[in-house]
Design an enzyme around this catalytic site. Structure first.
Site, PDB file in Angstrom:
ATOM      1  N   GLY A 123       0.814  -1.210   0.000  1.00 30.09           N
ATOM      2  CA  GLY A 123       0.000   0.000   0.000  1.00 30.09           C
ATOM      3  C   GLY A 123       0.841   1.251   0.000  1.00 30.09           C
ATOM      4  O   GLY A 123       1.771   1.413  -0.793  1.00 30.09           O
ATOM      5  N   GLY A 124       0.525   2.167   0.917  1.00 25.55           N
ATOM      6  CA  GLY A 124       1.230   3.441   0.989  1.00 25.55           C
ATOM      7  C   GLY A 124       2.718   3.262   1.222  1.00 25.55           C
ATOM      8  O   GLY A 124       3.515   4.138   0.884  1.00 25.55           O
TER       9      GLY A 124
ATOM     10  N   GLY B 122      20.302   8.006 -34.425  1.00 25.74           N
ATOM     11  CA  GLY B 122      19.716   8.774 -33.330  1.00 25.74           C
ATOM     12  C   GLY B 122      20.513   8.606 -32.060  1.00 25.74           C
ATOM     13  O   GLY B 122      20.608   9.529 -31.244  1.00 25.74           O
ATOM     14  N   ALA B 123      21.082   7.426 -31.891  1.00 28.59           N
ATOM     15  CA  ALA B 123      21.819   7.170 -30.655  1.00 28.59           C
ATOM     16  C   ALA B 123      23.009   8.114 -30.539  1.00 28.59           C
ATOM     17  O   ALA B 123      23.358   8.574 -29.448  1.00 28.59           O
ATOM     18  CB  ALA B 123      22.259   5.721 -30.631  1.00 28.59           C
TER      19      ALA B 123
HETATM   20  C1  HXC Z   1      -2.690  -2.627  11.103  1.00 27.75           C
HETATM   21  C2  HXC Z   1      -1.433  -4.452  10.533  1.00 27.75           C
HETATM   22  C3  HXC Z   1      -1.366  -4.009   9.186  1.00 27.75           C
HETATM   23  C4  HXC Z   1      -2.045  -2.786   8.873  1.00 27.75           C
HETATM   24  C5  HXC Z   1      -0.263  -5.848   9.347  1.00 27.75           C
HETATM   25  N1  HXC Z   1      -0.742  -5.591  10.585  1.00 27.75           N
HETATM   26  N2  HXC Z   1      -0.633  -4.900   8.484  1.00 27.75           N
HETATM   27  N3  HXC Z   1      -2.089  -3.765  11.479  1.00 27.75           N
HETATM   28  N4  HXC Z   1      -2.673  -2.138   9.860  1.00 27.75           N
HETATM   29  N5  HXC Z   1      -1.989  -2.281   7.651  1.00 27.75           N
HETATM   30  C6  HXC Z   1      -0.556  -6.388  11.767  1.00 27.75           C
HETATM   31  C7  HXC Z   1      -1.264  -7.732  11.714  1.00 27.75           C
HETATM   32  O1  HXC Z   1      -2.594  -7.579  12.107  1.00 27.75           O
HETATM   33  C8  HXC Z   1      -0.455  -8.543  12.703  1.00 27.75           C
HETATM   34  O2  HXC Z   1      -0.854  -8.186  14.006  1.00 27.75           O
HETATM   35  C9  HXC Z   1       0.943  -7.996  12.519  1.00 27.75           C
HETATM   36  O3  HXC Z   1       0.814  -6.715  11.905  1.00 27.75           O
HETATM   37  C10 HXC Z   1       1.788  -8.859  11.614  1.00 27.75           C
HETATM   38  O4  HXC Z   1       1.068  -9.106  10.418  1.00 27.75           O
HETATM   39  P1  HXC Z   1       1.054 -10.537   9.705  1.00 27.75           P
HETATM   40  O5  HXC Z   1       0.024 -10.478   8.655  1.00 27.75           O
HETATM   41  O6  HXC Z   1       0.970 -11.583  10.749  1.00 27.75           O
HETATM   42  O7  HXC Z   1       2.524 -10.547   9.089  1.00 27.75           O
HETATM   43  P2  HXC Z   1       3.011 -11.179   7.704  1.00 27.75           P
HETATM   44  O8  HXC Z   1       2.467 -12.556   7.550  1.00 27.75           O
HETATM   45  O9  HXC Z   1       4.495 -10.994   7.693  1.00 27.75           O
HETATM   46  O10 HXC Z   1       2.348 -10.291   6.547  1.00 27.75           O
HETATM   47  C11 HXC Z   1       2.716  -8.967   6.393  1.00 27.75           C
HETATM   48  C12 HXC Z   1       1.777  -8.243   5.376  1.00 27.75           C
HETATM   49  C13 HXC Z   1       0.294  -8.469   5.824  1.00 27.75           C
HETATM   50  C14 HXC Z   1       1.979  -8.827   3.981  1.00 27.75           C
HETATM   51  C15 HXC Z   1       2.158  -6.777   5.356  1.00 27.75           C
HETATM   52  O11 HXC Z   1       0.150  -8.168   7.196  1.00 27.75           O
HETATM   53  C16 HXC Z   1      -0.654  -7.619   5.067  1.00 27.75           C
HETATM   54  O12 HXC Z   1      -1.039  -7.950   3.931  1.00 27.75           O
HETATM   55  N6  HXC Z   1      -1.072  -6.492   5.686  1.00 27.75           N
HETATM   56  C17 HXC Z   1      -2.051  -5.622   5.058  1.00 27.75           C
HETATM   57  C18 HXC Z   1      -1.441  -4.859   3.920  1.00 27.75           C
HETATM   58  C19 HXC Z   1      -2.364  -3.806   3.409  1.00 27.75           C
HETATM   59  O13 HXC Z   1      -3.292  -4.098   2.651  1.00 27.75           O
HETATM   60  N7  HXC Z   1      -2.181  -2.563   3.942  1.00 27.75           N
HETATM   61  C20 HXC Z   1      -3.074  -1.429   3.726  1.00 27.75           C
HETATM   62  C21 HXC Z   1      -2.687  -0.845   2.383  1.00 27.75           C
HETATM   63  S1  HXC Z   1      -3.661   0.548   2.009  1.00 27.75           S
HETATM   64  P3  HXC Z   1      -0.850  -9.216  15.208  1.00 27.75           P
HETATM   65  O14 HXC Z   1      -1.532  -8.464  16.294  1.00 27.75           O
HETATM   66  O15 HXC Z   1      -1.590 -10.407  14.741  1.00 27.75           O
HETATM   67  O16 HXC Z   1       0.598  -9.484  15.474  1.00 27.75           O
HETATM   68  C22 HXC Z   1      -2.617   1.837   2.154  1.00 27.75           C
HETATM   69  C23 HXC Z   1      -3.243   3.083   1.717  1.00 27.75           C
HETATM   70  C24 HXC Z   1      -2.238   4.159   1.484  1.00 27.75           C
HETATM   71  O17 HXC Z   1      -1.542   1.704   2.574  1.00 27.75           O
HETATM   72  C25 HXC Z   1      -2.177   4.507   0.059  1.00 27.75           C
HETATM   73  C26 HXC Z   1      -1.384   5.750  -0.173  1.00 27.75           C
HETATM   74  C27 HXC Z   1      -1.083   5.933  -1.640  1.00 27.75           C
END
Ligand code: HXC
Length: 513
Positions: free
Chosen positions: A169-170, A403-404
């Site tokens: 994401g961000g 051109g290069a």
């Molecule tokens: C809050 C989060 C989180 C998030 C992970 N965690 N991502 N908490 N917000 N975005 C937390 C999980 O709940 C978990 O908590 C801990 O972090 C570890 O995550 P896991 O999933 O167990 O780790 P892993 O298997 O290593 O996977 C990592 C990951 C996955 C691939 C990043 O967590 C994931 O897909 N997260 C979501 C990614 C996402 O979609 N983000 C939002 C994008 S939108 P616990 O308590 O269980 O330990 C965005 C908008 C901005 O960013 C755009 C601007 C242009």
């Protein structure tokens, strides 16, 4: 309370703030280091100063007591790298996946603004699941402020990003705005993960295939450097910073040379075959010419038909842009144009002279290039060379066609001192192609078309494919012996280092995007 009591309570808080160490095991199991371990490798020993240790997440009550309350999942501060001040933000994946909330963003933005105010490079060690879901729009607003700070600092202070875990994401757009991205084999970055890809696009792909370090280093070119692990990655960052100035008002670090500036390079005769159809590795040419044979290649695994990177000549940092005859015969395609454009822009922003080594048969033809926008992307390369006001030196090793020739640092684009080896071929195109266009009918009508074609090609080769017509018109400044390449380039560098060139004032140009 006595002072001792106050100090004891402060220490308790700081110990809590540093409490992420309890998750060391988790990170290590994934083959990764913690934020503080990374910082310890990145900075010179005992030079790091943490700031905002006691910052707390505003939405602390959302966290269910799981996270460390202090620091909000990112360690920020400053310290020395190779003796020079650098700011850092290192995300801590053990705190809610390193996700970015409001205060987490505030810490990063504050460190970036400090780096910009004090003219220090900024390094972001990213390990983040993106916007912290619980903090909603406050997280999104935080990202927007980071992007703004990235843009504000762009071209003023070096900004380097390392991707050291899953970044989604961000978490990928701030790195995307920085000068260089480093990835490890264990890291990945994508705007949306495999789950979303599957549900929206019905495409099944693993995290590694979608955005693994290797994919970004070889396919997308998003990653400029690929490392096997965290340690190697952090050491590479230290290495790269050694070639960059602290900011755009200072010069890159000069290192008094041990290598003789007048050293001859007779080995170049053996490295570059006279036959223009035979490939060779242009990186060997660069290593032969530069100080101590040390060349830091950027984008080593992507668009390999163009080689770019930093080295030193006579102790001064220079940037090399070179065609690579070993890949696609050194032709210029879209990726090569994008790669060289980025590098030229970096060199120009940070006062790094550009040395172009030409051995290029032309642009890569075909529908995939035309449909992909080679016109727009090739134009970006022209724009970058034309706009660059740093010293621009050029050496033609063999072919310089079409051109290069025009695009790559020619006189018309205000190239400063341009040289060619005596075997160089500067022409609109190669002999066979030229004969085919100019004498098609004559060859067809000849008693022996093959012999006539060869005769005409030989004549064309003799008349046009040499460096002397260009030298006679001042389009190159001299024809030199290959073995003098290092000496001549150093002399040219010394005289052009004092170059001061200005452009017409304007808000900004409209470079093709
Ligand atoms: C809050 C989060 C989180 C998030 C992970 N965690 N991502 N908490 N917000 N975005 C937390 C999980 O709940 C978990 O908590 C801990 O972090 C570890 O995550 P896991 O999933 O167990 O780790 P892993 O298997 O290593 O996977 C990592 C990951 C996955 C691939 C990043 O967590 C994931 O897909 N997260 C979501 C990614 C996402 O979609 N983000 C939002 C994008 S939108 P616990 O308590 O269980 O330990 C965005 C908008 C901005 O960013 C755009 C601007 C242009």
């Amino acid at each position: 309370m006595s002072m001792e009591e106050y100090v004891r309570k402060l220490r308790e808080r700081k110990a809590l703030a540093a409490g992420t160490t309890q998750d060391t095991e988790m990170q290590h199991q994934k083959g990764r280091l913690t934020a503080r371990e990374r910082i310890a490798i990145l900075f010179d020993p005992h030079s790091f100063n943490e700031i905002d240790t006691l910052v707390m997440p505003r939405y602390e009550h959302y966290m269910g007591g799981k996270s460390s309350r202090y620091g909000d999942g990112v360690v920020t501060g400053f310290g020395l790298i190779n003796g020079r001040q650098v700011f850092v933000a290192a995300q801590d994946a053990s705190v809610m996946g390193g996700s970015l909330g409001e205060m987490h963003a505030n810490k990063i933005v504050k460190a970036m603004h400090m780096a910009l105010s004090y003219g220090c490079p900024f390094v972001a060690l990213n390990d983040s699941g993106g916007a912290r879901i619980q903090e909603g729009v406050d997280s999104l607003g935080g990202y927007a402020r980071i992007f703004d700070a990235n843009c504000e600092a762009s071209g003023v202070i070096p900004q380097l990003s390392a991707i050291l875990g899953p970044c989604a994401g961000g978490a990928v757009y701030s790195p995307g705005l920085t000068d260089f991205i480093f990835m490890t084999e264990q890291s990945y970055m994508f705007i949306t993960g495999p789950e979303v890809v599957r549900s929206v696009m019905q495409e099944h792909v693993s995290q590694e295939e979608l955005g693994g370090g290797r994919i970004h280093a070889t396919e997308s070119g998003v990653a400029h450097f690929l490392a096997h692990n965290d340690r190697e990655c952090l050491l590479k960052i230290r290495d790269l910073l050694g070639f960059l100035p602290s900011n755009n008002m200072s010069d890159p670090p000069y290192i008094p040379p041990r290598d003789d500036p007048a050293r001859r390079c007779p080995e170049l005769h053996a490295i570059v075959p006279i036959d223009p159809g035979k490939p060779y590795d242009v990186r060997e040419v660069i290593a032969t010419i530069v100080d101590d044979g040390r060349f830091l290649e950027i984008h080593e695994l992507w668009a390999q038909n163009m080689v770019v990177g930093f080295a030193r000549l006579d102790g001064y940092v220079v940037g090399f842009v070179a065609n690579q005859p070993m890949t696609l015969a050194g032709t210029i395609d879209i990726k090569a144009s994008v790669k060289a454009t980025h590098f030229i822009r970096v060199c120009d922003a940070y006062h790094i002279p550009i040395i172009t080594l030409q051995d290029v048969p032309g642009f890569l033809p075909g529908t995939s290039q035309e449909y992909g926008g080679i016109i727009r992307n090739g134009a970006r390369l022209i724009y970058a060379y034309a706009e660059a006001t740093v010293p621009k030196l050029m050496l033609i090793l063999r072919k310089s066609y079409g051109g290069a020739y025009c695009v790559m640092s020619s006189k018309g684009l205000r190239g400063d001192l341009l040289y060619a080896w005596p075997n160089a071929e500067l022409a609109v195109m190669g002999a066979a192609g030229a004969v085919n266009i100019l004498f098609r009918n004559e060859v067809k009508a000849a008693a022996n078309p093959h012999d006539r074609s060869q005769e005409l090609a030989d004549a064309y080769q003799e008349t046009f494919n040499n460096p002397y017509i260009a030298a006679a018109r001042g389009l190159i400044d001299d024809v030199i012996e290959p073995q003098d390449s290092r000496r001549v380039l150093i002399q040219a560098l010394r005289v052009t280092l004092s170059k001061r060139e200005r452009r017409m004032p304007r808000k900004h140009g409209l470079a093709p995007m």
